[in-house]
Design a protein around this motif. Sequence first.
Motif, PDB file in Angstrom:
ATOM      1  N   PHE A 182       0.833  -1.196   0.046  1.00  0.00           N
ATOM      2  CA  PHE A 182      -0.015  -0.003  -0.116  1.00  0.00           C
ATOM      3  C   PHE A 182       0.928   0.972   0.026  1.00  0.00           C
ATOM      4  CE2 PHE A 182      -3.257   3.084   2.417  1.00  0.00           C
ATOM      5  CZ  PHE A 182      -3.808   3.251   1.218  1.00  0.00           C
ATOM      6  N   LEU A 203      -1.404  -1.080  -4.465  1.00  0.00           N
ATOM      7  CA  LEU A 203      -2.410  -0.260  -4.410  1.00  0.00           C
ATOM      8  C   LEU A 203      -1.732   0.939  -3.992  1.00  0.00           C
ATOM      9  CD1 LEU A 203      -5.511   0.219  -4.382  1.00  0.00           C
ATOM     10  CD2 LEU A 203      -5.423  -0.200  -1.823  1.00  0.00           C
ATOM     11  N   LEU A 250     -10.213  -0.836   3.186  1.00  0.00           N
ATOM     12  CA  LEU A 250      -9.208   0.078   2.711  1.00  0.00           C
ATOM     13  C   LEU A 250     -10.379   1.064   1.495  1.00  0.00           C
ATOM     14  CD1 LEU A 250      -6.065  -1.714   1.445  1.00  0.00           C
ATOM     15  CD2 LEU A 250      -6.278   0.130   3.008  1.00  0.00           C
ATOM     16  N   SER A 251     -11.299   0.668   1.120  1.00  0.00           N
ATOM     17  CA  SER A 251     -12.223   1.505   0.303  1.00  0.00           C
ATOM     18  C   SER A 251     -12.560   2.706   1.038  1.00  0.00           C
ATOM     19  CB  SER A 251     -13.324   0.638  -0.352  1.00  0.00           C
ATOM     20  OG  SER A 251     -14.000   1.330  -1.119  1.00  0.00           O
ATOM     21  N   LYS A 270      -5.405   1.675  -8.639  1.00  0.00           N
ATOM     22  CA  LYS A 270      -5.966   0.354  -8.516  1.00  0.00           C
ATOM     23  C   LYS A 270      -5.590  -0.830  -9.449  1.00  0.00           C
ATOM     24  CE  LYS A 270     -10.157   2.258  -6.896  1.00  0.00           C
ATOM     25  NZ  LYS A 270     -11.709   2.025  -6.463  1.00  0.00           N
ATOM     26  N   TYR A 273      -3.453  -3.829  -8.333  1.00  0.00           N
ATOM     27  CA  TYR A 273      -3.818  -4.369  -7.353  1.00  0.00           C
ATOM     28  C   TYR A 273      -5.043  -5.427  -7.495  1.00  0.00           C
ATOM     29  CZ  TYR A 273      -4.885  -5.031  -2.281  1.00  0.00           C
ATOM     30  OH  TYR A 273      -4.852  -5.486  -0.783  1.00  0.00           O
ATOM     31  N   PRO A 277     -10.498  -3.320  -2.796  1.00  0.00           N
ATOM     32  CA  PRO A 277     -10.230  -2.709  -1.813  1.00  0.00           C
ATOM     33  C   PRO A 277     -11.461  -2.788  -0.664  1.00  0.00           C
ATOM     34  CG  PRO A 277      -9.505  -1.346  -3.401  1.00  0.00           C
ATOM     35  CD  PRO A 277     -10.400  -2.566  -4.216  1.00  0.00           C
TER      36      PRO A 277
END
Length: 335
Positions: A182, A203, A250-251, A270, A273, A277
Amino acid sequence: MRLITTYFLVFLITVIQAFSNKSHTNNWAVLVDTSRFWFNYRHVANVLSIYRSVKRLGIPDSQIILMIADDMACNPRNPRPATVFNNADQHINVYGDDVEVDYRGYEVTVENFVRLLTGRLPPGTPRSKQLLSDEGSNVLIYLTGHGGDGFLKFQDSEEITSQEMADALEQMWQKQRYNEIFFMIDTCQAASMYERFYSPNILAVGSSLVGEDSLSHHVDSSIGVYIIDRYTYYALEFLEKVNPQSDRSLSEFLKVCPKSVCISTVGVRKDLYNRDPSRVPITDFFGSVRPIDILHDITNVTLVQRKRAKSKKPKAKPKKYMYVDPLVNFNSLNV
């Protein structure tokens, strides 16, 4: 035949998902402030605030690499020595009593940062200065400082480019030094630093798009300078409400600073990834990993303890010893 193929594909996807879930075994954090000088106080407050959050959520100091280019707590212009605050109310000293800085001052260079990520450190480097991640590691990389289109300054004397950053992450992937990354950056034109990424399982979020400045949040009149940046301020506001058992995703975190409060436009990438998320707990990067084996069989603990007690052999009686004068005739002793 089609039905068999469908069942096989479902089975294969299930196995792959199970394997991917098991591949995440530990978390690391690399937190970097790249700016010196008193007027950049806010950058030190930024990185120490994230440091405080990840420690609170369970990542130990042994798995946090903290790089700070200047020591604001000991700066002679600091009206409250040994402290760094991220809020004008001064209710939280983010420097704290147990901060472990791994790279400080002029140790914070582009070379040391790249060597840290890629594991190409000189022999004899202390363990505290090494990123000992592996293929099961989720790595949080947080950067703050002064940047521009495609570069981030270090110490106002050198810079790392977006291509160099991308190549360093590719080396990490090739050398199996991460499971997922991340990448989080709070600087002007922050999104330009992740545009050239090409490695999988990354991400990325930046506090501003190309052509935009990232702005500071507020001034503490007693300190005399801005003490935190806007994006990090609202990120911390979110993190302060998270606990180690939280199901926040995470979203949700990617939406913490809308343009109405950030003024700049937060950028997110994104495409590299492979997870949604919205289904990734924020603690997958900001917290610790505690592997738990779930046993579906019932075990009678009392019965196990009894069996163990019965299986214990009686202790042998200790042998008795006595002192014998070497001049005495042994045959006369009744032993």
